[in-house]
Design an enzyme around this catalytic site. Sequence first.
Site, short mmCIF file in Angstrom:
data_model
loop_
_atom_site.label_atom_id
_atom_site.label_comp_id
_atom_site.label_asym_id
_atom_site.label_seq_id
_atom_site.Cartn_x
_atom_site.Cartn_y
_atom_site.Cartn_z
N HIS A 326 0.85 -1.19 0.00
CA HIS A 326 0.00 0.00 0.00
C HIS A 326 0.89 1.24 0.00
CE1 HIS A 326 -3.14 2.87 1.10
NE2 HIS A 326 -3.98 1.94 0.70
N ASP A 383 -8.02 -5.01 -0.46
CA ASP A 383 -8.47 -5.86 -1.57
C ASP A 383 -8.14 -7.33 -1.39
OD1 ASP A 383 -7.54 -3.08 -3.47
OD2 ASP A 383 -9.58 -3.82 -3.25
C1 SDX Z 1 -6.00 0.32 -3.15
O1 SDX Z 1 -4.16 4.72 -2.03
C2 SDX Z 1 -5.16 4.15 -1.51
O2 SDX Z 1 -5.66 4.54 -0.45
C3 SDX Z 1 -5.75 2.99 -2.31
C4 SDX Z 1 -6.81 2.16 -1.62
C5 SDX Z 1 -8.08 2.94 -1.40
O3 SDX Z 1 -8.82 2.59 -0.47
O4 SDX Z 1 -8.38 3.85 -2.23
O5 SDX Z 1 -6.32 1.70 -0.36
C6 SDX Z 1 -7.18 0.95 -2.48
O6 SDX Z 1 -5.71 0.69 -4.26
C7 SDX Z 1 -5.20 -0.71 -2.40
C8 SDX Z 1 -3.98 -1.22 -3.23
C9 SDX Z 1 -4.48 -2.30 -4.19
N1 SDX Z 1 -3.35 -2.71 -5.12
C10 SDX Z 1 -2.78 -3.88 -5.01
O7 SDX Z 1 -3.01 -4.72 -4.13
C11 SDX Z 1 -1.77 -4.16 -6.13
C12 SDX Z 1 -0.49 -4.78 -5.54
N2 SDX Z 1 0.23 -3.74 -4.79
C13 SDX Z 1 1.12 -2.89 -5.46
O8 SDX Z 1 1.23 -2.90 -6.80
C14 SDX Z 1 1.69 -1.74 -4.65
O9 SDX Z 1 1.93 -2.20 -3.40
C15 SDX Z 1 0.86 -0.49 -4.62
C16 SDX Z 1 0.51 -0.03 -5.98
C17 SDX Z 1 -0.37 -0.70 -3.83
C18 SDX Z 1 1.70 0.59 -3.91
O10 SDX Z 1 2.77 0.85 -4.74
P1 SDX Z 1 3.87 1.95 -4.37
O11 SDX Z 1 3.53 2.66 -3.12
O12 SDX Z 1 4.11 2.79 -5.58
O13 SDX Z 1 5.10 1.07 -4.01
P2 SDX Z 1 6.14 0.50 -5.07
O14 SDX Z 1 5.40 -0.05 -6.25
O15 SDX Z 1 7.17 1.54 -5.29
O16 SDX Z 1 6.74 -0.73 -4.25
C19 SDX Z 1 7.79 -0.54 -3.30
C20 SDX Z 1 8.57 -1.87 -3.35
C21 SDX Z 1 9.03 -2.24 -4.74
O17 SDX Z 1 10.16 -3.07 -4.59
P3 SDX Z 1 11.69 -2.38 -4.76
O18 SDX Z 1 11.68 -1.66 -6.09
O19 SDX Z 1 11.81 -1.43 -3.59
O20 SDX Z 1 12.64 -3.54 -4.70
O21 SDX Z 1 7.71 -2.95 -2.92
C22 SDX Z 1 7.54 -3.86 -4.00
C23 SDX Z 1 7.92 -3.13 -5.26
O22 SDX Z 1 8.39 -4.04 -6.25
N3 SDX Z 1 6.14 -4.25 -4.01
C24 SDX Z 1 5.68 -5.48 -4.22
C25 SDX Z 1 4.27 -5.39 -4.09
N4 SDX Z 1 3.94 -4.13 -3.82
C26 SDX Z 1 5.08 -3.43 -3.76
N5 SDX Z 1 6.31 -6.63 -4.52
C27 SDX Z 1 5.53 -7.74 -4.68
N6 SDX Z 1 4.16 -7.72 -4.56
C28 SDX Z 1 3.51 -6.58 -4.28
N7 SDX Z 1 2.19 -6.56 -4.17
#
Ligand code: SDX
Length: 448
Positions: A326, A383
Site C-alpha cells: 500500500h 483488496d
Molecule cells: C487500493 O491509495 C489508496 O488509499 C488505495 C486504496 C483505497 O482505499 O483507495 O487503499 C485501495 O488501491 C489498495 C492497493 C491495491 N493494489 C494492489 O493490491 C496491487 C499490488 N500492490 C502494489 O502494486 C503496490 O503495493 C501499490 C501499488 C499498492 C503501492 O505501490 P507503491 O507505493 O508505488 O510502491 P512501489 O510499487 O514503489 O513498491 C515498493 C517496493 C518495490 O520493490 P523495490 O523496487 O523497492 O525492490 O515494494 C515492492 C515493489 O516491487 N512491491 C511489491 C508489491 N507491492 C510493492 N512486490 C511484490 N508484490 C507486491 N504486491
Amino acid sequence: MTRTYIAPNFQGTLFRNPPMSETAKLILDGKEYELPVVVGSENEKAIDITKLRDITGYVTLDSGYKNTGATKSNITFLDGETGILWYRGYPIEQIAEYATFLEVAYLLIYGELPTEKELNYFTSSIRNHTLVHEDMKRFYEAYPTGAHPMGVLSSMIASMSTFYPESLNPNRPFKDIELTMHRLMAKMPTLAAQAHKVSIGHPIMYPKNSYSYTENFLHMMFALPTFDYEVDPVVDDALNKLLILHADHEQNCSTSTVRMVGSSQSNLYSSISAGIAALWGPLHGGANQAVIEMLERIKADGGDVAKWVAKAKDKNDSFRLMGFGHRVYKNFDPRAKIIKKACDDVLNKLGIHDPVLDIAKQLEEVALKDEYFVERKLYPNVDFYSGIIYRAIGIPTEMFTVMFALGRLPGWIAQWKEMIEQGEPIGRPRQIYTGANLRDYVPLAKRG
Ligand code: SDX
C-alpha cells in the site's frame, strides 16, 4: 473565498483551517528562503510551497505524488505507520461495527453523524431516486456481450449528465447540488445491477423501495421476474460492512482524479465517471478482481504458495502479490483486518468452504514472515480478502471493482463537495522538461 454549505438541519461550518506555525528554511543558489509550515489537527506537517516558484523560480518534483499533499481536508484521517483510519474522526472499527452504509455516507458528505430526522430525510430522498431514465436501457444494447461492467458503469454515470442538464453547473444553489448527490447515491446501484443483469442475459430487475439500500441492490442483482430473492441477513450485513470499509480513503488515486476533474468546474457526474475509470486499474480498485484471479491461478497450479511468493520477489518476474502492499499503510491496513474476520464469519454462517480462502491465509502467513515483504512493509490491503466475501455472496468476479466503486461513491462525492466548497483552483501540476533543445524545422526532402 470559501463558502460553507449548510446541510439540511445542520448548523455550523463543515471544515476548519489548520493553524499555520513555524517555517522551513531553504537555501538555493546561496540565497535563504523561509516557507510556511502547515500543521494538521492530528499534527501532520507540510511545507506550504504555494509561493515557491514565485519566490525561487524552482518547482518540486515528486513522481506519483508520494510526498506531496494536494489539499487540506476534514473528511478522512489515516496514519499508515500505525494503521489508523477515521471517517470525520470516528474510528473505522466502530463505524464498521455499528453504523449503516447510508449513515456513513451522510457522515462523509455532510460532516456529522445524522440525527434520526436527518437520516430519514437522506434515506427517503435516495429511495425516491432509485429509478433510471428508461431511455438509458437502450445503451446496453450497444455494448458487446461480455463488456466489463466498470467500462459500462463509467459511461452510464457520465451519460447521466445528459439527462440532467441542470447538473452541469457545479455552482448552483446547494439544494440543486444536493439533488445530484442524492441521484448518484440512488442510481449507481441500479445501474451497477443493470450492467450485471444485461451481461448474463437476464431481464433487468427494478428497484423495490420497500427495501433498504443494500437489500435493494441484492434484489436487483439476484432476483428474477420468476424468482423472489430472499435477502439473507448475514449477506446483507456483510455487504453493508464492505461498502462502509470502502467509503473513503483520503487522497487515493481515484479520489484525486475526482477532485482533479471537478477542479475544472466539470459536473459531478463526469467527475465520478473519471473516478470509476481510475479505480478500475489493477494497482488500485481493480486489485480485488486481480486477487481472486491470482488465488485461482495458484490453486490451479497446485497451491504451492512458496513458489508464488518467490515469483512475487523475483525482479525478473512481473508477477506481484495482488492485494499486498500500500502506498500509505506500512503496517496492517485496518480494513483488511476487519474484512479477514468478516470472511470467516460469513463463510461459516453460510456454510461455505472456499479453498481460495485457505490459500489466501497461507500466502499471508508466508509473506508476513518473509524478509522481502517485511523489509518493504508490505501487508495485506483492503483488496486481499474482500473478493472472497463478494464471491460467497454470489457477486461475479468482474463485478468486484464495481462493488468497490459503490462503496467509494459517498467518499468521492464528499471530496468533490469539499473541493468546490473550498473554492480550490483548477489542478495543473508543473513539470521538468527533459526533451530536445531549440532546433530549426527540417523540410521533408532534407530529412534523408
Ligand atoms: C487500493 O491509495 C489508496 O488509499 C488505495 C486504496 C483505497 O482505499 O483507495 O487503499 C485501495 O488501491 C489498495 C492497493 C491495491 N493494489 C494492489 O493490491 C496491487 C499490488 N500492490 C502494489 O502494486 C503496490 O503495493 C501499490 C501499488 C499498492 C503501492 O505501490 P507503491 O507505493 O508505488 O510502491 P512501489 O510499487 O514503489 O513498491 C515498493 C517496493 C518495490 O520493490 P523495490 O523496487 O523497492 O525492490 O515494494 C515492492 C515493489 O516491487 N512491491 C511489491 C508489491 N507491492 C510493492 N512486490 C511484490 N508484490 C507486491 N504486491
